[in-house]
Scaffold this motif. Structure first.
Motif, PDB file in Angstrom:
ATOM      1  N   SER A   1      35.669  37.141  32.353  1.00 21.54           N
ATOM      2  CA  SER A   1      35.389  36.311  33.490  1.00 21.54           C
ATOM      3  C   SER A   1      35.207  36.993  34.624  1.00 21.54           C
ATOM      4  CB  SER A   1      36.240  35.000  33.630  1.00 21.54           C
ATOM      5  OG  SER A   1      35.960  34.247  34.685  1.00 21.54           O
TER       6      SER A   1
ATOM      7  N   ASN B   1      36.313  36.190  37.314  1.00 20.47           N
ATOM      8  CA  ASN B   1      37.468  35.701  37.927  1.00 20.47           C
ATOM      9  C   ASN B   1      38.419  36.843  37.818  1.00 20.47           C
ATOM     10  OD1 ASN B   1      36.451  33.330  38.850  1.00 20.47           O
ATOM     11  ND2 ASN B   1      37.529  32.243  37.023  1.00 20.47           N
TER      12      ASN B   1
ATOM     13  N   GLU C   1      30.108  29.014  31.146  1.00 18.40           N
ATOM     14  CA  GLU C   1      31.001  30.124  30.418  1.00 18.40           C
ATOM     15  C   GLU C   1      30.132  31.316  29.693  1.00 18.40           C
ATOM     16  OE1 GLU C   1      34.915  30.781  27.131  1.00 18.40           O
ATOM     17  OE2 GLU C   1      33.356  28.777  27.364  1.00 18.40           O
TER      18      GLU C   1
ATOM     19  N   ASP D   1      28.944  33.469  32.744  1.00 15.41           N
ATOM     20  CA  ASP D   1      30.146  34.315  33.251  1.00 15.41           C
ATOM     21  C   ASP D   1      30.494  35.370  32.379  1.00 15.41           C
ATOM     22  OD1 ASP D   1      32.352  34.498  35.008  1.00 15.41           O
ATOM     23  OD2 ASP D   1      33.770  33.255  33.952  1.00 15.41           O
ATOM     24  N   VAL D   2      30.882  35.150  30.848  1.00 18.65           N
ATOM     25  CA  VAL D   2      31.095  36.070  30.066  1.00 18.65           C
ATOM     26  C   VAL D   2      30.063  37.197  30.213  1.00 18.65           C
ATOM     27  CG1 VAL D   2      31.403  36.962  27.681  1.00 18.65           C
ATOM     28  CG2 VAL D   2      32.469  34.739  28.607  1.00 18.65           C
TER      29      VAL D   2
ATOM     30  N   TYR E   1      30.350  39.560  33.229  1.00 19.83           N
ATOM     31  CA  TYR E   1      31.424  40.503  33.142  1.00 19.83           C
ATOM     32  C   TYR E   1      31.308  41.593  32.233  1.00 19.83           C
ATOM     33  CZ  TYR E   1      36.355  41.878  32.324  1.00 19.83           C
ATOM     34  OH  TYR E   1      37.431  42.737  32.247  1.00 19.83           O
TER      35      TYR E   1
END
Length: 164
Positions: A37, A39, A67, A70-71, A74
């Motif tokens: 993530s 994050n 999701e 986000d993945v 990253y």
């Protein structure tokens, strides 16, 4: 063994570990922790700082992303950093994230040597990045910079109203 040779072994080993990790499924594994993530971008960048000067910047207002986006974001950054370590060891790398109301733009640029005419970065990194980008409906531009180095730029759509 000289210092450069040892440093190169460390960088190559790190690249192999990351390459193996990138080949794994993007689903979370309860034994290894949370899924990738943005994050966790600080930790990812810190992992590269030892062998590669990396800085990152953020534009726009960060917000939750779907999701899959986000993945993908990253993993795109992770692969671009791995490629920079492999193809431009020791060169400075800049990671830029820009959020807007339509999605997120990712740019990873290394300041390696000017491109050698006819040479290309070999390996499975860019095709894997392209598949990730296409899977979420995004666009990808990647290639050598005229003044040296290499840039990977991806736009991943994530309209604000798509995440609640």
């Amino acid at each position: 063994m000289g210092r450069y040779a040892r440093w190169r072994q460390v960088v190559e080993a790190q690249g192999r570990r990351l390459h193996d990790a990138l080949r794994q499924v993007d689903e979370p594994d309860p034994l290894t922790g949370p899924p990738p993530s943005l994050n966790r971008l600080d930790a990812l960048v810190e992992g590269f700082v030892a062998g590669q000067p990396v800085r990152w910047s953020l534009g726009g207002a960060p917000r939750p992303l779907p999701e899959a986006v986000d993945v993908a974001a990253y993993r795109i950054i992770e692969e671009a950093l791995t490629d920079a370590c492999r193809h431009a060891p020791g060169a400075a790398v800049a990671v830029r994230l820009r959020y807007d109301d339509q999605g997120i733009t990712i740019e990873v640029r290394d300041d390696g040597a000017p491109p050698v005419e006819g040479a290309a970065r070999a390996g499975g990194g860019l095709p894997a990045v392209r598949r990730r980008v296409e899977r979420v409906g995004g666009t990808l531009n990647a290639g050598p910079n005229p003044d040296g180095g290499f840039t990977v730029r991806a736009f991943l759509p994530a309209p604000e109203e798509a995440v609640g």
